[in-house]
Scaffold this motif. Structure first.
Motif, PDB file in Angstrom:
ATOM      1  N   GLY A  53      26.310  51.800  35.776  1.00 59.16           N
ATOM      2  CA  GLY A  53      25.362  50.867  35.189  1.00 59.16           C
ATOM      3  C   GLY A  53      24.369  50.333  36.202  1.00 59.16           C
ATOM      4  O   GLY A  53      24.335  50.762  37.369  1.00 59.16           O
ATOM      5  N   PRO A  54      23.548  49.362  35.789  1.00 58.96           N
ATOM      6  CA  PRO A  54      22.446  48.892  36.631  1.00 58.96           C
ATOM      7  C   PRO A  54      22.883  48.169  37.902  1.00 58.96           C
ATOM      8  O   PRO A  54      22.093  48.036  38.835  1.00 58.96           O
ATOM      9  CB  PRO A  54      21.691  47.930  35.703  1.00 58.96           C
ATOM     10  N   ALA A  55      24.122  47.690  37.942  1.00 57.04           N
ATOM     11  CA  ALA A  55      24.597  46.973  39.132  1.00 57.04           C
ATOM     12  C   ALA A  55      25.644  47.777  39.895  1.00 57.04           C
ATOM     13  O   ALA A  55      26.473  47.223  40.617  1.00 57.04           O
ATOM     14  CB  ALA A  55      25.158  45.620  38.729  1.00 57.04           C
ATOM     15  N   ILE A  86      44.468  48.257  41.756  1.00 54.85           N
ATOM     16  CA  ILE A  86      44.019  48.879  40.505  1.00 54.85           C
ATOM     17  C   ILE A  86      42.664  48.285  40.137  1.00 54.85           C
ATOM     18  O   ILE A  86      42.557  47.102  39.813  1.00 54.85           O
ATOM     19  CB  ILE A  86      45.033  48.647  39.376  1.00 54.85           C
ATOM     20  N   SER A  87      41.634  49.107  40.183  1.00 53.96           N
ATOM     21  CA  SER A  87      40.266  48.613  39.992  1.00 53.96           C
ATOM     22  C   SER A  87      39.570  49.407  38.892  1.00 53.96           C
ATOM     23  O   SER A  87      39.544  50.636  38.930  1.00 53.96           O
ATOM     24  CB  SER A  87      39.484  48.736  41.308  1.00 53.96           C
ATOM     25  N   TYR A  88      38.988  48.685  37.926  1.00 55.00           N
ATOM     26  CA  TYR A  88      38.317  49.316  36.793  1.00 55.00           C
ATOM     27  C   TYR A  88      36.826  48.976  36.766  1.00 55.00           C
ATOM     28  O   TYR A  88      36.379  47.991  37.361  1.00 55.00           O
ATOM     29  CB  TYR A  88      38.959  48.867  35.479  1.00 55.00           C
ATOM     30  N   ASP A  89      36.110  49.794  36.027  1.00 51.78           N
ATOM     31  CA  ASP A  89      34.660  49.635  35.859  1.00 51.78           C
ATOM     32  C   ASP A  89      34.385  48.700  34.680  1.00 51.78           C
ATOM     33  O   ASP A  89      34.800  48.962  33.553  1.00 51.78           O
ATOM     34  CB  ASP A  89      34.051  51.016  35.588  1.00 51.78           C
ATOM     35  N   ASP A  90      33.678  47.600  34.949  1.00 49.07           N
ATOM     36  CA  ASP A  90      33.310  46.714  33.834  1.00 49.07           C
ATOM     37  C   ASP A  90      31.840  46.869  33.453  1.00 49.07           C
ATOM     38  O   ASP A  90      31.346  46.129  32.584  1.00 49.07           O
ATOM     39  CB  ASP A  90      33.620  45.251  34.179  1.00 49.07           C
ATOM     40  N   HIS A  91      31.129  47.785  34.111  1.00 52.44           N
ATOM     41  CA  HIS A  91      29.718  48.078  33.821  1.00 52.44           C
ATOM     42  C   HIS A  91      28.809  46.838  33.994  1.00 52.44           C
ATOM     43  O   HIS A  91      27.679  46.823  33.516  1.00 52.44           O
ATOM     44  CB  HIS A  91      29.525  48.625  32.395  1.00 52.44           C
ATOM     45  N   TYR A  92      29.339  45.797  34.643  1.00 52.65           N
ATOM     46  CA  TYR A  92      28.614  44.520  34.784  1.00 52.65           C
ATOM     47  C   TYR A  92      28.355  43.907  33.414  1.00 52.65           C
ATOM     48  O   TYR A  92      27.354  43.251  33.165  1.00 52.65           O
ATOM     49  CB  TYR A  92      27.296  44.723  35.534  1.00 52.65           C
ATOM     50  N   SER A  93      29.314  44.119  32.515  1.00 48.97           N
ATOM     51  CA  SER A  93      29.208  43.673  31.122  1.00 48.97           C
ATOM     52  C   SER A  93      30.352  42.716  30.809  1.00 48.97           C
ATOM     53  O   SER A  93      31.525  43.101  30.923  1.00 48.97           O
ATOM     54  CB  SER A  93      29.272  44.879  30.178  1.00 48.97           C
ATOM     55  N   PRO A  94      30.078  41.473  30.430  1.00 50.91           N
ATOM     56  CA  PRO A  94      31.148  40.518  30.129  1.00 50.91           C
ATOM     57  C   PRO A  94      32.154  41.014  29.096  1.00 50.91           C
ATOM     58  O   PRO A  94      33.374  40.872  29.319  1.00 50.91           O
ATOM     59  CB  PRO A  94      30.382  39.280  29.657  1.00 50.91           C
ATOM     60  N   PRO A  95      31.728  41.605  27.959  1.00 48.28           N
ATOM     61  CA  PRO A  95      32.744  42.106  27.012  1.00 48.28           C
ATOM     62  C   PRO A  95      33.651  43.170  27.633  1.00 48.28           C
ATOM     63  O   PRO A  95      34.852  43.203  27.363  1.00 48.28           O
ATOM     64  CB  PRO A  95      31.903  42.683  25.867  1.00 48.28           C
ATOM     65  N   LYS A  96      33.064  44.048  28.445  1.00 47.49           N
ATOM     66  CA  LYS A  96      33.868  45.076  29.101  1.00 47.49           C
ATOM     67  C   LYS A  96      34.814  44.446  30.126  1.00 47.49           C
ATOM     68  O   LYS A  96      35.961  44.915  30.302  1.00 47.49           O
ATOM     69  CB  LYS A  96      32.959  46.101  29.788  1.00 47.49           C
TER      70      LYS A  96
END
Length: 415
Positions: A53-55, A86-96
């Motif tokens: 994503g953008p960030a 354990i690290s996940y991608d949140d896409h810089y998105s609060p819902p994610k």
């Protein structure tokens, strides 16, 4: 000759010693306390950052922590336990971010969250993790609300100095050194910009009328050229640059093009020489003022420091393809050292309550790459670990410290 009575006493002594040894072993085992994600062999730590994503540039924070965990594991782990980061991608998105947090807590059953990134994403999970009583530690954000209200959010501690504190520091500098200035402000139109600008205005207090112009911009804007033209036209002689790296570089370059030479205050997040000042033109950055708490990995004056050498050696071995002179790796390294410190101090009591107890009672802990004199302290009533910042002025090809450390508490109290 050994008598039967002597033999009986000897066997009794041996048996009693065995009982004592067994009791000691059982007691030691009983002293080990484990919450979810912890065992004799492993500690699970949860995280999210934007890997896409953008960030996505902030993904470096997750990569450094993962590499640091690998380094610790290569050396036997912490207190004999391997770290599973354990690290996940949140896409810089609060819902994610909410979705990934639920996955970390309910599926992966991590012991605690560490360095989850972004003001908006951390805001989205704030009430949930506190309701679940999960340590939500060393957030990668300076959002003021994360540390200044431990009564409401007792399980949350940020890593960064509060944005509002930084804003107050700049206001104090202006009132002390430029009391008659006419101020123009460039500010990002989001939660970050509003937070630091609020602190700045609060710091000015009854002198807020010194602000003669302000120009917000959105992350979707191509440039801030029009904002800079407006700010110069206001007649301001002091420019407060509350922008993120891309736009800060544009603003500094535009200052040169406009031949505008105000006193220039540049927020910490955009103060990196390599990624902001060099693209903007070092000539245009001369005299800029910022407040900092961590070493600049690209600055020659820190290269001989033991902590910097240790950081560079770590990067060379575990992340050789990353730019070790940029801001994010050294920032994440300092936070990863803090993770190691908390786990070591927790010992064999790896309950969530004890992890929180340790994290909320830091005493003068200093990761290797913080600026001299800057240390981390927390208490159950103060969840802001870094509350001192060093004023720096850009001269020649680097940032030079000026004056003593400024205390956030003193600034807040108007001292």
């Amino acid at each position: 000759m050994t008598t039967r009575a002597q033999l009986s006493r000897r066997f009794a002594t041996i048996a009693l010693s065995g009982v004592f040894a067994l009791a000691a072993t059982l007691h030691a085992q009983a002293e080990k306390t484990y919450g979810p994600g912890a065992s004799d062999t492993e500690v699970k730590v949860g995280n999210f950052v934007p890997y896409s994503g953008p960030a996505s540039s902030f993904s470096i924070v997750g990569k450094v922590h993962d590499a640091y965990a690998r380094m610790l594991n290569d050396n036997g782990g912490v207190n004999g336990r391997k770290i599973s980061f354990i690290s996940y991608d949140d896409h810089y998105s609060p819902p994610k971010a909410v979705e990934q947090t639920r996955k970390l807590l309910e599926k992966d059953e991590v012991l605690f969250l560490w360095q989850t990134l972004g003001t908006a994403s951390n805001t989205a999970i704030l009430k949930y993790v506190n309701a679940k009583k999960v340590p939500h530690l060393m957030l990668s954000s300076g959002g003021t609300k994360f540390g200044d209200d431990p009564k409401t959010y007792p399980w949350t501690i940020p890593f960064n100095p509060a944005f509002a504190t930084e804003g107050r520091i700049y206001a104090r500098l202006i009132k002390e050194k430029h009391p008659n200035a006419k101020i123009a402000v460039l500010v990002q139109n989001d939660e970050y910009g509003k937070d630091i600008y609020k602190g700045f205005r609060e710091g000015l207090g009854d002198k807020v009328s010194m602000i003669v112009a302000e120009a917000p911009y959105d992350l979707s804007d191509a440039t801030v050229d029009s904002q800079m033209v407006k700010l110069k036209a206001s007649g301001a002689d002091l420019f407060v640059n509350l922008s993120t790296p891309k736009f800060a570089a544009q603003a500094i370059r535009k200052m040169g093009e406009l031949n505008w030479k105000p006193v220039h205050i540049l927020n910490n997040v955009a103060s990196t020489k390599k990624t902001v000042l060099v693209p903007a033109g070092l000539d245009n950055a001369q005299g800029a003022i910022t407040a900092n708490y961590i070493m600049d990995a690209s600055d020659p004056k820190w290269q001989g420091e033991p902590g910097m050498k240790k950081f560079k050696a770590f990067m060379e071995k575990y992340l050789p393809d990353l730019d070790r002179d940029s801001t994010l790796p050294i920032y994440a390294y300092a936070a990863a050292q803090t993770l190691e410190h908390v786990l070591r101090a927790a010992g064999d009591n790896l309950s969530r309550e004890n992890i929180m107890q340790v994290a909320s009672n830091l005493k003068d802990f200093r990761p290797d790459v913080l600026l001299p004199g800057v240390v981390m302290n927390t208490s159950p009533t103060d969840h802001l670990p870094i509350e001192d910042m060093q004023v720096m002025v850009f001269r020649g090809d680097g940032w030079q410290p000026e004056g003593p450390l400024l205390s956030a508490n003193a600034v807040k109290q108007g001292q």
